[in-house]
Design a protein around this motif. Structure first.
Motif, PDB file in Angstrom:
ATOM      1  N   THR A  65     156.339 -37.876  21.921  1.00 34.19           N
ATOM      2  CA  THR A  65     155.468 -36.725  21.684  1.00 34.19           C
ATOM      3  C   THR A  65     156.127 -35.776  20.681  1.00 34.19           C
ATOM      4  OG1 THR A  65     154.515 -36.838  23.904  1.00 34.19           O
ATOM      5  CG2 THR A  65     154.329 -34.741  22.752  1.00 34.19           C
ATOM      6  N   LYS A  66     155.338 -35.248  19.754  1.00 32.19           N
ATOM      7  CA  LYS A  66     155.844 -34.242  18.825  1.00 32.19           C
ATOM      8  C   LYS A  66     155.820 -32.870  19.508  1.00 32.19           C
ATOM      9  CE  LYS A  66     154.040 -36.609  14.720  1.00 32.19           C
ATOM     10  NZ  LYS A  66     153.097 -36.504  13.581  1.00 32.19           N
ATOM     11  N   VAL A  67     156.799 -32.032  19.173  1.00 33.19           N
ATOM     12  CA  VAL A  67     156.812 -30.709  19.812  1.00 33.19           C
ATOM     13  C   VAL A  67     155.632 -29.862  19.351  1.00 33.19           C
ATOM     14  CG1 VAL A  67     159.296 -30.743  20.222  1.00 33.19           C
ATOM     15  CG2 VAL A  67     158.419 -29.713  18.117  1.00 33.19           C
ATOM     16  N   SER A  68     155.104 -30.140  18.166  1.00 36.63           N
ATOM     17  CA  SER A  68     153.886 -29.451  17.738  1.00 36.63           C
ATOM     18  C   SER A  68     152.715 -29.813  18.643  1.00 36.63           C
ATOM     19  CB  SER A  68     153.553 -29.790  16.284  1.00 36.63           C
ATOM     20  OG  SER A  68     153.424 -31.195  16.100  1.00 36.63           O
ATOM     21  N   GLU A  69     152.744 -31.003  19.242  1.00 37.23           N
ATOM     22  CA  GLU A  69     151.698 -31.404  20.191  1.00 37.23           C
ATOM     23  C   GLU A  69     151.856 -30.657  21.515  1.00 37.23           C
ATOM     24  OE1 GLU A  69     150.908 -35.956  18.559  1.00 37.23           O
ATOM     25  OE2 GLU A  69     152.459 -35.616  20.067  1.00 37.23           O
ATOM     26  N   LEU A  70     153.085 -30.359  21.902  1.00 37.70           N
ATOM     27  CA  LEU A  70     153.295 -29.516  23.079  1.00 37.70           C
ATOM     28  C   LEU A  70     152.655 -28.146  22.848  1.00 37.70           C
ATOM     29  CD1 LEU A  70     157.058 -30.149  24.007  1.00 37.70           C
ATOM     30  CD2 LEU A  70     155.042 -31.233  24.995  1.00 37.70           C
ATOM     31  N   TRP A  71     152.900 -27.596  21.659  1.00 39.94           N
ATOM     32  CA  TRP A  71     152.324 -26.289  21.317  1.00 39.94           C
ATOM     33  C   TRP A  71     150.804 -26.332  21.409  1.00 39.94           C
ATOM     34  CZ3 TRP A  71     148.989 -24.820  17.399  1.00 39.94           C
ATOM     35  CH2 TRP A  71     148.840 -23.439  17.201  1.00 39.94           C
ATOM     36  N   ARG A  72     150.207 -27.373  20.840  1.00 37.04           N
ATOM     37  CA  ARG A  72     148.748 -27.478  20.852  1.00 37.04           C
ATOM     38  C   ARG A  72     148.206 -27.592  22.267  1.00 37.04           C
ATOM     39  NH1 ARG A  72     145.485 -25.314  17.880  1.00 37.04           N
ATOM     40  NH2 ARG A  72     144.799 -24.561  19.908  1.00 37.04           N
ATOM     41  N   VAL A  94     160.165 -35.227  17.101  1.00 39.83           N
ATOM     42  CA  VAL A  94     159.666 -36.131  18.135  1.00 39.83           C
ATOM     43  C   VAL A  94     160.602 -36.085  19.333  1.00 39.83           C
ATOM     44  CG1 VAL A  94     159.101 -38.530  18.699  1.00 39.83           C
ATOM     45  CG2 VAL A  94     158.571 -37.618  16.425  1.00 39.83           C
ATOM     46  N   LEU A  95     160.044 -35.880  20.512  1.00 38.37           N
ATOM     47  CA  LEU A  95     160.858 -35.877  21.718  1.00 38.37           C
ATOM     48  C   LEU A  95     161.480 -37.251  21.937  1.00 38.37           C
ATOM     49  CD1 LEU A  95     158.601 -33.896  24.242  1.00 38.37           C
ATOM     50  CD2 LEU A  95     160.529 -33.037  22.896  1.00 38.37           C
ATOM     51  N   ALA A  96     162.739 -37.241  22.375  1.00 41.48           N
ATOM     52  CA  ALA A  96     163.461 -38.487  22.638  1.00 41.48           C
ATOM     53  C   ALA A  96     164.149 -38.389  23.982  1.00 41.48           C
ATOM     54  CB  ALA A  96     164.484 -38.753  21.535  1.00 41.48           C
ATOM     55  N   GLU A  97     164.373 -39.526  24.577  1.00 42.96           N
ATOM     56  CA  GLU A  97     165.046 -39.552  25.877  1.00 42.96           C
ATOM     57  C   GLU A  97     166.411 -38.879  25.776  1.00 42.96           C
ATOM     58  OE1 GLU A  97     166.048 -42.686  29.495  1.00 42.96           O
ATOM     59  OE2 GLU A  97     165.368 -43.433  27.558  1.00 42.96           O
ATOM     60  N   GLY A  98     166.686 -37.996  26.705  1.00 47.27           N
ATOM     61  CA  GLY A  98     167.958 -37.273  26.720  1.00 47.27           C
ATOM     62  C   GLY A  98     167.860 -35.842  26.240  1.00 47.27           C
TER      63      GLY A  98
END
Length: 406
Positions: free
Chosen positions: A309-316, A356-360
């Motif tokens: 997931t992109k952090v811009s998608e979290l914002w949206r 982009v979010l990554a594991e960790g």
């Protein structure tokens, strides 16, 4: 003296490290960080990475000291393209680094304003193999070079054909992914502060000032086991507040107020960063509804806080909840950020940041809204990104705002 040398020659490296530096991690943790940085350096064609800021010096070396509060002496750590690091430090700090896993420690008799380690640093950098003629430094976003600008210009001139370039991507790409040991420290700091927040309604009352309530909270945090509380902001007002970054003030809490306290406490240098809202007496329904809206926005972001997931998608996802709920504006500028050895780290949850979010990774999810002129409600949780889904490190706040009776 001869017996001491024989003892040190015999002593295993792990025990020697206990004599030189009280490390928060085993030496293998730091060796792994340097190895990952060197992989990044090859991609960016760097012969060396020069680290000067306290957080990055600590991240790669393990060295921690309150001596950073003194700006008199600069400290340098060279990460070469291959091999062990070279520390170039004032003599006062050399005993802590010599004999550690780092490799080589060079020192000069500081303070020495005429040459505050620049010559020694130049010689060390020029002594490294030159493949690309590029040395990375902390020049990019959310980075700081901790040395006088005049000395930086001298270093640039002394290196001649070697170019100083932005090496911050090599640092942030490594620091963004937390080890299980790092996450454990963040989780511990989150737990300690969650416990302290749970105790707050038992002692906070109308008639007390923000400062009095925050002081009692700080005592609970330290007694709970936190090593430090470098950051604590508080604000209050009738049904909300207009800012979220000031120190706790002498303002007295009144009936109908909402109080926010935002805490950044540390365990072995690793931060939690989250806030809690408390109502007092009869709180306006509009404030209570706004609190529920930001809780729902947090929930929407957490559902998609997974690798890829992109952090811009979290914002949206958060804005899709806040805007229909009556949000007038977002005057914070972003709705969350990275977290770790610093209170705020990249990325920023906002339009245009497509990290982009990554594991960790460890991030904060921090929706906030001004629901009426001069009245904000903000909420924040800390989340670890895993392949099995987001793991909340804080103790999740209730959807309904806690209200402390008169």
């Amino acid at each position: 003296m001869r017996r001491l040398r024989e003892f040190l020659d015999w002593l295993p490296l792990t025990q020697l490290l206990e004599i030189t530096m009280d490390l928060a991690f085993p030496s293998a943790e730091f060796e792994g960080r340097v190895a990952r940085a060197q992989t990044e350096m090859k991609l960016h064609q760097l012969d060396a990475l020069l680290v000067t800021s306290p957080p990055n010096f600590r991240y790669f070396s393990g060295f921690d000291s309150q001596f950073w509060e003194s700006p008199t002496r600069p400290w340098f750590l060279i990460i070469p393209a291959d091999g062990l690091c070279i520390a170039v430090v004032p003599e006062i700090g050399a005993p802590l680094l010599k004999g550690s896993w780092i490799g080589q420690t060079l020192s000069w008799p500081a303070p020495r304003p005429g040459d505050e380690g620049v010559t020694l640093l130049t010689e060390a950098l020029l002594g490294l193999p030159r493949r690309h003629g590029r040395v990375g430094m902390e020049m990019g976003r959310e980075s700081t070079i901790r040395m006088p600008v005049n000395d930086l210009l001298k270093l640039k001139d002394s290196l001649r054909a070697c170019e100083l370039v932005d090496g911050s991507p090599c640092i942030w790409n490594v620091r963004a992914i937390k080890s299980s040991a790092e996450v454990a420290y963040i989780r511990e700091s989150c737990t300690i502060v969650s416990d302290a927040f749970d105790k707050l309604p038992a002692h906070a009352r109308c008639g007390q000032s923000e400062r009095e309530i925050a002081k009692a909270l700080t005592v609970d945090i330290i007694q709970g086991g936190a090593h430090a509380v470098p950051f604590m902001a508080a604000a209050s007002g009738m049904g909300g507040y207009e800012q979220i970054i000031s120190r706790p003030s002498g303002r007295v809490i009144e009936n109908g107020d909402v109080l926010i306290i935002d805490v950044g406490a540390t365990v072995n240098g690793y931060f939690c960063d989250f806030d809690r809202n408390f109502g007092f007496g009869r709180v306006a329904d509009a404030a209570l509804r706004a609190n529920e809206a930001i809780w729902d926005a947090t929930e929407a972001a957490m559902k998609i806080a997974v690798p890829g997931t992109k952090v811009s998608e979290l914002w949206r996802a958060m804005m899709d909840v806040l805007e229909p709920a009556g949000m007038l504006r977002n005057n914070v500028g972003r709705l969350g950020h990275g977290l770790g050895l610093q209170l705020t780290e990249p990325p920023s949850h906002m339009p245009g940041d497509d990290t982009v979010l990554a594991e960790g990774m460890v991030i904060t999810i921090e929706p906030g809204m001004e629901y009426a002129p001069g009245k904000m409600i903000v909420h924040e949780e800390n989340v670890h990104i895993t392949s099995a889904g987001p793991q909340i490190l804080t103790r999740r706040a209730p959807r309904e705002m806690p209200v402390i009776a008169l």
